[in-house]
Design a protein around this motif. Structure first.
Motif, PDB file in Angstrom:
ATOM      1  N   TRP A  23      27.431  31.924  44.265  1.00  0.00           N
ATOM      2  CA  TRP A  23      26.740  31.224  43.418  1.00  0.00           C
ATOM      3  C   TRP A  23      26.129  29.831  44.180  1.00  0.00           C
ATOM      4  O   TRP A  23      25.038  29.678  44.188  1.00  0.00           O
ATOM      5  N   LEU A  24      26.950  29.327  44.963  1.00  0.00           N
ATOM      6  CA  LEU A  24      26.587  28.001  45.700  1.00  0.00           C
ATOM      7  C   LEU A  24      25.729  28.258  46.880  1.00  0.00           C
ATOM      8  O   LEU A  24      24.717  27.814  47.155  1.00  0.00           O
ATOM      9  N   ARG A  25      25.959  29.500  47.438  1.00  0.00           N
ATOM     10  CA  ARG A  25      25.371  29.991  48.608  1.00  0.00           C
ATOM     11  C   ARG A  25      23.828  30.091  48.125  1.00  0.00           C
ATOM     12  O   ARG A  25      22.771  30.008  48.885  1.00  0.00           O
ATOM     13  N   GLU A  26      23.657  30.643  47.039  1.00  0.00           N
ATOM     14  CA  GLU A  26      22.488  31.346  46.622  1.00  0.00           C
ATOM     15  C   GLU A  26      21.281  29.809  46.289  1.00  0.00           C
ATOM     16  O   GLU A  26      20.260  30.140  46.178  1.00  0.00           O
ATOM     17  N   ARG A  27      21.855  28.946  46.189  1.00  0.00           N
ATOM     18  CA  ARG A  27      21.306  27.595  46.062  1.00  0.00           C
ATOM     19  C   ARG A  27      20.665  27.133  47.454  1.00  0.00           C
ATOM     20  O   ARG A  27      19.833  26.225  47.368  1.00  0.00           O
ATOM     21  N   ALA A  28      21.152  27.965  48.305  1.00  0.00           N
ATOM     22  CA  ALA A  28      20.506  27.704  49.970  1.00  0.00           C
ATOM     23  C   ALA A  28      20.497  26.013  50.125  1.00  0.00           C
ATOM     24  O   ALA A  28      19.516  25.455  50.635  1.00  0.00           O
ATOM     25  N   TYR A  29      21.617  25.457  50.141  1.00  0.00           N
ATOM     26  CA  TYR A  29      21.627  24.149  50.744  1.00  0.00           C
ATOM     27  C   TYR A  29      21.812  24.170  52.296  1.00  0.00           C
ATOM     28  O   TYR A  29      22.094  24.965  52.682  1.00  0.00           O
ATOM     29  N   ALA A  30      21.325  23.280  52.677  1.00  0.00           N
ATOM     30  CA  ALA A  30      21.302  22.861  54.132  1.00  0.00           C
ATOM     31  C   ALA A  30      22.753  22.739  54.671  1.00  0.00           C
ATOM     32  O   ALA A  30      23.005  23.085  55.911  1.00  0.00           O
ATOM     33  N   GLY A  31      23.674  22.394  54.046  1.00  0.00           N
ATOM     34  CA  GLY A  31      25.191  22.314  54.314  1.00  0.00           C
ATOM     35  C   GLY A  31      25.805  21.552  53.305  1.00  0.00           C
ATOM     36  O   GLY A  31      25.364  21.349  52.067  1.00  0.00           O
ATOM     37  N   TRP A  32      27.319  21.799  53.537  1.00  0.00           N
ATOM     38  CA  TRP A  32      27.885  21.084  52.505  1.00  0.00           C
ATOM     39  C   TRP A  32      29.078  20.112  52.904  1.00  0.00           C
ATOM     40  O   TRP A  32      29.284  19.951  54.110  1.00  0.00           O
ATOM     41  N   VAL A  33      29.106  18.962  52.169  1.00  0.00           N
ATOM     42  CA  VAL A  33      30.104  17.894  52.412  1.00  0.00           C
ATOM     43  C   VAL A  33      31.351  18.339  51.507  1.00  0.00           C
ATOM     44  O   VAL A  33      31.376  18.401  50.547  1.00  0.00           O
TER      45      VAL A  33
END
Length: 354
Positions: A23-33
């Protein structure tokens, strides 16, 4: 199980795994902290590490404990974000207890005017209380959570499996918030809790879901704590002051241990100044003492505690603001008590240990 907070975000009560990270990847963030403390890096990170994949990731590890929940630690987090190239289209994952959730959310909510964040609470305290409701902040001027903001996460992932990493004392600390939720809003649950002899055998996912739902319903009615949400502060006006006082002592109290003192003293105030019956006061007193024991509060600390209460962010005037109980399951907000009454409540609590 997923509970919705007014369509703003979901609280997933389930094992954290591939589904949540997909679900988090589907939101297409540039990266995660990923923000965690030394304890959650050691004990909790292995539970989710295999799901992090190849997404650009900045890991930030801070010292564990309430005494590090301050501006200098936030400064370190922001510096690490800048050094890691974190931008507005990143998402912050806060892996830890209430300190990490409050401080990590505050750091994310203010970095470059705010980046998205997800709460992954790993303690019972944070799972049933701190991670839900969008209240974020740090301690300042020796006053808990006195600098902060309201900002909702994108999601809250509550995994009772993390509780297996905790010592029994931490479990008891978080359990105080479950007691509080029942006392302010669920008389039936309070009746059930009173019959529990050993909390170690509880069905935690079921207990957590019920407690989280109480807080969720209160937050939905009053998201910015202008009215009924103040009910969630029952036990916290005195409890937070006691917690702050003991913070730098060798006999430091955990949050829930201090809140248990707050619930006893504020129940006494509820009885002395309002409608709470003597029988209800006795039940609350006896149960909190059974679970948490008794910690003497030095009489010399009473003026210090009163000064800390006067700094409490809930106060609208010079009067000290409280939530009192009319009866178990029913709270009344915006009540006040004199310094003399508060001192007498602390003396009452101390008398219970003699």
């Amino acid at each position: 199980m997923e509970l919705s907070v007014g369509g703003e975000y979901g609280i997933v009560i389930d094992a954290v795994g591939a589904e949540q990270f997909a679900w988090l990847r589907e939101r297409a963030y540039a990266g995660w902290v990923l923000i965690m403390d030394e304890e959650t890096e050691r004990y909790c990170l292995p539970r989710i590490e295999r799901y992090l994949g190849s997404t650009p990731l900045v890991k930030i590890v801070v010292p564990a404990g309430e005494r590090h929940k301050h501006l200098d630690t936030c400064k370190f987090i922001w510096e690490e974000m800048f050094r890691g190239g974190v931008g507005r289209r990143w998402c912050c994952l806060n892996l830890g207890g209430g300190v990490i959730g409050d401080m990590g959310g505050f750091a994310a909510g203010t970095f470059k005017r705010g980046i998205d964040f997800v709460q992954i609470p790993t303690t019972l305290l944070s799972q049933v209380d701190a991670s839900v409701g969008g209240k974020l902040g740090i301690d300042f001027y020796e006053v808990k959570n006195s600098i902060g903001l309201f900002a909702n996460p994108q999601a809250v992932w509550v995994d009772a499996g993390f509780l297996g990493t905790l010592p029994e004392r931490e479990i008891r600390s978080g359990y105080a918030e479950i007691i509080k939720h029942a006392l302010i809003a669920d008389e039936q649950q309070w009746s059930e809790l009173r019959d529990i002899k050993d909390i170690r055998g509880l069905d935690w996912p079921a207990v957590i879901e019920r407690s989280v739902d109480i807080k969720r319903q209160v937050v939905l009615k009053d998201p910015f704590e202008r009215g009924i949400r103040k009910a969630l502060n029952f036990g916290h006006t005195i409890g937070h002051a006691v917690e702050s006082y003991f913070l730098h002592r060798e006999d430091r109290l955990l949050h829930g241990e201090a809140i248990a003192i707050g619930m006893i003293t504020e129940s006494w105030l509820s009885h002395e100044t309002g409608d709470l019956s003597a029988a209800a006061l006795d039940d609350i007193r006896d149960y909190c003492l059974r679970v948490y024991g008794h910690q003497h509060v030095p009489e010399a600390s009473f003026p210090v505690l009163l000064d800390l209460m006067r700094q409490d962010k809930k106060n609208d005037t010079e009067a000290i603001n409280f939530t009192f109980l009319e009866k178990p399951g029913e709270a009344v907000v915006n009540k006040t008590a004199t310094a003399d009454m508060i001192t007498r409540s602390l003396a009452y609590y101390n008398s219970l240990g003699s």
